[in-house]
Motif scaffolding. Structure first.
Motif, PDB file in Angstrom:
ATOM      1  N   UNK A   1      55.822  27.637  40.592  1.00 55.52           N
ATOM      2  CA  UNK A   1      57.029  27.996  39.845  1.00 55.52           C
ATOM      3  C   UNK A   1      57.108  29.510  39.714  1.00 55.52           C
ATOM      4  N   UNK A   2      58.272  30.041  40.051  1.00 54.08           N
ATOM      5  CA  UNK A   2      58.494  31.482  40.036  1.00 54.08           C
ATOM      6  C   UNK A   2      59.558  31.806  38.995  1.00 54.08           C
ATOM      7  N   UNK A   3      59.269  32.740  38.108  1.00 52.99           N
ATOM      8  CA  UNK A   3      60.214  33.102  37.049  1.00 52.99           C
ATOM      9  C   UNK A   3      61.307  34.022  37.531  1.00 52.99           C
ATOM     10  N   UNK A   4      62.169  33.512  38.410  1.00 52.57           N
ATOM     11  CA  UNK A   4      63.282  34.304  38.959  1.00 52.57           C
ATOM     12  C   UNK A   4      64.353  33.346  39.446  1.00 52.57           C
ATOM     13  N   UNK A   5      65.606  33.810  39.573  1.00 52.72           N
ATOM     14  CA  UNK A   5      66.683  32.950  40.067  1.00 52.72           C
ATOM     15  C   UNK A   5      66.408  32.441  41.478  1.00 52.72           C
TER      16      UNK A   5
ATOM     17  N   UNK B   1      51.998  41.948  50.975  1.00 53.24           N
ATOM     18  CA  UNK B   1      51.481  41.289  49.774  1.00 53.24           C
ATOM     19  C   UNK B   1      50.644  40.036  50.051  1.00 53.24           C
ATOM     20  N   UNK B   2      50.605  39.561  51.282  1.00 51.40           N
ATOM     21  CA  UNK B   2      49.748  38.432  51.634  1.00 51.40           C
ATOM     22  C   UNK B   2      48.472  38.952  52.284  1.00 51.40           C
ATOM     23  N   UNK B   3      47.331  38.464  51.836  1.00 49.44           N
ATOM     24  CA  UNK B   3      46.036  39.025  52.226  1.00 49.44           C
ATOM     25  C   UNK B   3      45.694  38.818  53.695  1.00 49.44           C
TER      26      UNK B   3
ATOM     27  N   UNK C   1      46.721  28.534  51.465  1.00 54.44           N
ATOM     28  CA  UNK C   1      48.151  28.392  51.194  1.00 54.44           C
ATOM     29  C   UNK C   1      48.432  28.553  49.700  1.00 54.44           C
ATOM     30  N   UNK C   2      47.587  27.980  48.862  1.00 52.75           N
ATOM     31  CA  UNK C   2      47.756  28.096  47.405  1.00 52.75           C
ATOM     32  C   UNK C   2      47.645  29.552  46.962  1.00 52.75           C
ATOM     33  N   UNK C   3      46.683  30.263  47.537  1.00 51.36           N
ATOM     34  CA  UNK C   3      46.489  31.665  47.162  1.00 51.36           C
ATOM     35  C   UNK C   3      47.647  32.530  47.628  1.00 51.36           C
ATOM     36  N   UNK C   4      48.155  32.281  48.843  1.00 54.68           N
ATOM     37  CA  UNK C   4      49.268  33.085  49.349  1.00 54.68           C
ATOM     38  C   UNK C   4      50.547  32.829  48.544  1.00 54.68           C
TER      39      UNK C   4
ATOM     40  N   UNK D   1      54.489  34.834  44.454  1.00 50.83           N
ATOM     41  CA  UNK D   1      55.043  34.844  43.100  1.00 50.83           C
ATOM     42  C   UNK D   1      54.830  36.196  42.427  1.00 50.83           C
ATOM     43  N   UNK D   2      53.651  36.760  42.573  1.00 50.01           N
ATOM     44  CA  UNK D   2      53.379  38.061  41.963  1.00 50.01           C
ATOM     45  C   UNK D   2      54.309  39.129  42.520  1.00 50.01           C
ATOM     46  N   UNK D   3      54.533  39.086  43.826  1.00 47.84           N
ATOM     47  CA  UNK D   3      55.414  40.074  44.454  1.00 47.84           C
ATOM     48  C   UNK D   3      56.846  39.939  43.931  1.00 47.84           C
ATOM     49  N   UNK D   4      57.342  38.694  43.841  1.00 44.14           N
ATOM     50  CA  UNK D   4      58.706  38.488  43.355  1.00 44.14           C
ATOM     51  C   UNK D   4      58.858  38.985  41.923  1.00 44.14           C
ATOM     52  N   UNK D   5      57.893  38.669  41.068  1.00 45.87           N
ATOM     53  CA  UNK D   5      58.038  38.966  39.643  1.00 45.87           C
ATOM     54  C   UNK D   5      57.664  40.402  39.283  1.00 45.87           C
ATOM     55  N   UNK D   6      56.966  41.095  40.149  1.00 43.72           N
ATOM     56  CA  UNK D   6      56.618  42.497  39.851  1.00 43.72           C
ATOM     57  C   UNK D   6      57.419  43.493  40.678  1.00 43.72           C
TER      58      UNK D   6
END
Length: 267
Positions: A113-117, A134-136, A228-231, A236-241
């Motif tokens: 879940x991502x906190x964005x539209x 942003x993906x390792x 896949x879970x980590x990426x 999500x971090x990239x979208x929200x930050x």
């Protein structure tokens, strides 16, 4: 006179005895050599028979053959034991992962879940060339066309490349793709679900087809699911930050693809 004659006879007898002893030794060596030769031939036949049977006896049988061959080549028992152990390991792994065949597909289902539209989340997802930032494990993404992408990613200490083709893409709803690569490939789909005006659920479904030793090893340990879970968390971090701070700068591709062909271009 008698003394000289006796001495001569004694000398002759001694010489005769020495000759007889030498002849006996030579005869003994010939007999022994013949016995050794026959024994070696018999041993060779028995060894070949043992090898033939052991080759059909599975990993441990083939490992035992490797140990025997090492001893016959003059290697020490310790090195022969190492040959046995290494061969046993290789044969066992080959039995687990297969010899040159493709690995069994792994199905991976992850969500986040991502906190964005939803529109913003979708647009950021379609910016594939941003992934390496942003993906390792993603090294590069080259978008050859609207429907085709060339990927390069890190697997353990080496790299893997593959080509993916988007077969269906509906803006703000879902993306479906197929891929191909020399070391395995991933087919999959991702969908976007609005839970609230500023909360979007991303559902990712992957079908991973491993090929090669490391890929099948990772498949056994379910390493791809964890990756896949980590990426997804990195996304999500990239979208929200980043994306959420400047949504106007996120220009995603909003065309439509069906059957691998672009049927609607962005307005």
């Amino acid at each position: 006179m008698k003394t000289r004659t006796g001495a001569a006879l004694g000398t002759a007898a001694g010489a005769g005895g020495a000759v007889a002893a030498l002849s006996a030794r030579r005869l003994g060596r010939r007999v022994l050599g013949g016995l050794v030769t026959r024994f070696e031939r018999r041993l060779e036949r028995e060894t070949r028979s043992l090898v033939a049977k052991a080759e059909q006896a599975g990993p441990l049988g083939r490992a035992a053959v490797a140990g025997v061959k090492a001893l016959r080549e003059g290697k020490s028992p310790f090195r022969a034991l190492l040959s046995f152990g290494w061969t046993a390991l290789k044969e066992t792994l080959a039995g687990i992962f297969g010899r040159g065949r493709r690995g069994k597909p792994t199905n991976i289902v992850e969500q986040i879940d991502v906190g964005a539209p939803r529109r913003l989340v979708y647009d950021q997802w379609t910016r594939f060339q941003d992934y390496p930032s942003f993906m390792k494990k993603v090294v590069s993404v080259d978008q050859a066309s609207d429907a085709k992408l060339n990927w390069k990613a890190k697997i353990f200490w080496s790299s893997r490349t593959w080509e993916s083709t988007i077969t269906e893409q509906i803006p703000d709803e879902h993306i479906v793709w197929r891929s191909k690569g020399p070391k395995g490939h991933v087919d999959g789909a991702v969908s976007f679900h609005e839970l609230a005006p500023n909360l979007t659920r991303v559902l990712l479904v992957l079908e991973y087809h491993p090929q090669g030793f490391f890929e099948r090893t990772g498949n056994l340990w379910r390493a791809q699911g964890r990756r896949a879970r980590l990426e997804l968390k990195h996304f999500r971090r990239h979208v929200m930050t980043r994306s959420l701070i400047a949504p106007g700068e996120v220009e995603g591709w909003r065309g439509e693809i069906r059957g691998g062909e672009v049927v609607a271009t962005p307005e």
